[in-house]
Design an enzyme around this catalytic site. Structure first.
Site, PDB file in Angstrom:
ATOM      1  N   CYS A   1       0.825  -1.207   0.000  1.00  0.00           N
ATOM      2  CA  CYS A   1       0.000   0.000   0.000  1.00  0.00           C
ATOM      3  C   CYS A   1       0.860   1.259   0.000  1.00  0.00           C
ATOM      4  CB  CYS A   1      -0.965   0.009   1.181  1.00  0.00           C
ATOM      5  SG  CYS A   1      -0.155  -0.114   2.790  1.00  0.00           S
TER       6      CYS A   1
ATOM      7  N   HIS B   1      -1.398   1.364   7.505  1.00  0.00           N
ATOM      8  CA  HIS B   1      -1.876   1.286   6.133  1.00  0.00           C
ATOM      9  C   HIS B   1      -1.779   2.668   5.506  1.00  0.00           C
ATOM     10  CE1 HIS B   1      -4.087  -0.293   2.759  1.00  0.00           C
ATOM     11  NE2 HIS B   1      -5.109   0.531   2.945  1.00  0.00           N
TER      12      HIS B   1
END
Length: 426
Positions: A36, A342
């Site tokens: 990510c 994330h």
């Protein structure tokens, strides 16, 4: 992203999109196991249109020349082209070739651990710039085999994409951001070491020092491709940039050696922007080492970021001193530590905003942007007495901000700065 979700987003976009933006594509990127950090930066750069156009032009130039190359730039160009040439407006694509090449080129990314998005951004733009410079060298060598420029023994010294390293105007030293040394201490022209990465991202800082004894002012210029700024609780980007340019007094052991006085003197120094870049990349320094925890943790401070930004911490002789910027993309970190959490991306496409969360793409209301400023109380580093391993609360905090100069986007039909966006001055 499922077919239902894609078609729904496509309908929502079509109702708010202008005619000029009708060919834009919105594709999520598949996560190959903690990638990510890579997906978020790629999405941000894809919607920085000057960068995207240069990458696509690179691919087109290679195609016309018939050259066949396999490097990180060609992999990125193929990915951008694949997104831009899709028949459907919305969908998901797997950046497998790019990720494979990235892991092969740099062992830092050759694992399934979470990486730092800012480190990846630095690596990517420096790698692109180095590749372009080496191609220029190869072209010059080919064109001047019988000239004075000798073949071989070529060294590329590419400076990292951060502020703070000195520019050198002295012959015999490697120049900032891509100095080229060839055999016989010959230097290539500056045009040979300036790439479109520099044209887009490079600005100039000037470090001004004033001797408090003789009042002599000296200055030293430094190039930068992005700015890393400290963050404080419940502040704004404007405040952080003001702090970046605050006057500092040099005294005691930190006294300044004044050439005019020929001795160490008390002095004042400050850093100001001499040349604002076309595309301003701001990195918020949200990770710090906390001794009680014996590790790095995240500063989830609430730092409000404006949709419009005017820089006022500029030098008196600054080029484009009154330049206005529009926020075009934001990389957001969600989580409590650098190695956990994330990354997602907020991007502006004409008159609306979207959030890219790997393969998920959704519209985002402007009113929701403030939710990504951070927390008003920093729960991540506050610990109950006697408990240094207390649970840490996650947060969604802007980490890298991309501001595009409005005058740079004047000819871009997809760039629309009309509206009631907040303006913050620095």
């Amino acid at each position: 992203m499922g077919a239902t979700g894609s078609s729904q987003l496509e309908k929502e976009i079509s109702t708010t999109e202008s005619v000029n933006n009708a060919n834009e594509h919105y594709y999520g990127l598949v996560n190959f196991g903690n990638t990510c950090y890579c997906n978020s930066v790629i999405q941000a750069l894809f919607f920085c249109r000057p960068f995207r156009e240069k990458v696509l032009n690179y691919k087109q130039t290679l195609k016309k020349s018939g050259a066949s190359k396999d490097n990180l730039v060609t992999c990125l160009a193929d990915l951008f082209h694949s997104i831009a040439s899709q028949k459907r407006r919305v969908g998901t694509i797997a950046p497998k070739r790019f990720i494979t090449k990235l892991k092969k080129e740099n062992e830092l990314f050759d694992n399934y651990m979470q990486q730092d998005a800012h480190e990846f951004f630095n690596y990517l733009i420096n790698t692109i710039s180095e590749t372009l410079i080496q191609e220029k060298i190869a072209e010059r060598e080919k064109a001047s085999r019988h000239g004075t420029l000798k073949k071989g023994n070529v060294t590329v010294n590419l400076a990292p994409a951060t502020a703070g390293l000195p520019r050198s105007d002295e012959k015999g030293t490697s120049e900032r951001n891509g100095g080229i040394t060839v055999e016989g201490n010959e230097f290539l022209n500056k045009s040979d070491t300036t790439t479109w990465i520099h044209e887009i991202f490079q600005g100039i800082l000037t470090n001004e020092t004033r001797c408090l004894s003789c009042e002599t002012v000296s200055s030293k210029d430094e190039d930068f491709l992005d700015l890393s700024i400290d963050v404080e609780q419940n502040t704004s980007i404007s405040h952080c940039l003001r702090v970046f340019s605050e006057t500092e007094t040099l005294c005691g052991d930190q006294k300044y050696f004044c050439e005019t006085c020929s001795s160490k003197q008390e002095a004042q120094k400050r850093m100001r922007i001499k040349k604002p870049p076309q595309l301003l990349a701001l990195h918020l320094k949200r990770f710090k080492f906390v001794e009680p925890l014996n590790r790095h943790t995240k500063l989830s401070y609430r730092v409000v970021f404006p949709l419009e930004l005017r820089l006022f911490n500029v030098s008196d002789d600054a080029e484009y001193g009154d330049r206005m910027y529009d926020l075009v993309a934001t990389v957001v970190h969600c989580g409590a530590t650098p190695n956990r959490g994330h990354y997602i991306t907020l991007v502006k496409s004409n008159s609306f905003w979207l959030v890219f969360d790997d393969d998920i793409v959704e519209k985002l209301e402007v009113s929701s942007m403030e939710e990504f400023s951070g927390m008003s109380t920093d729960a991540n580093i506050q610990m109950p007495p006697g408990n240094q391993s207390a649970p840490q609360k996650n947060s969604e905090s802007a980490y890298i901000l991309f501001y595009q100069a409005r005058d740079y986007a004047a000819d871009d039909p997809n760039h629309n700065h009309k509206g009631k966006n907040s303006t913050h001055s620095v």
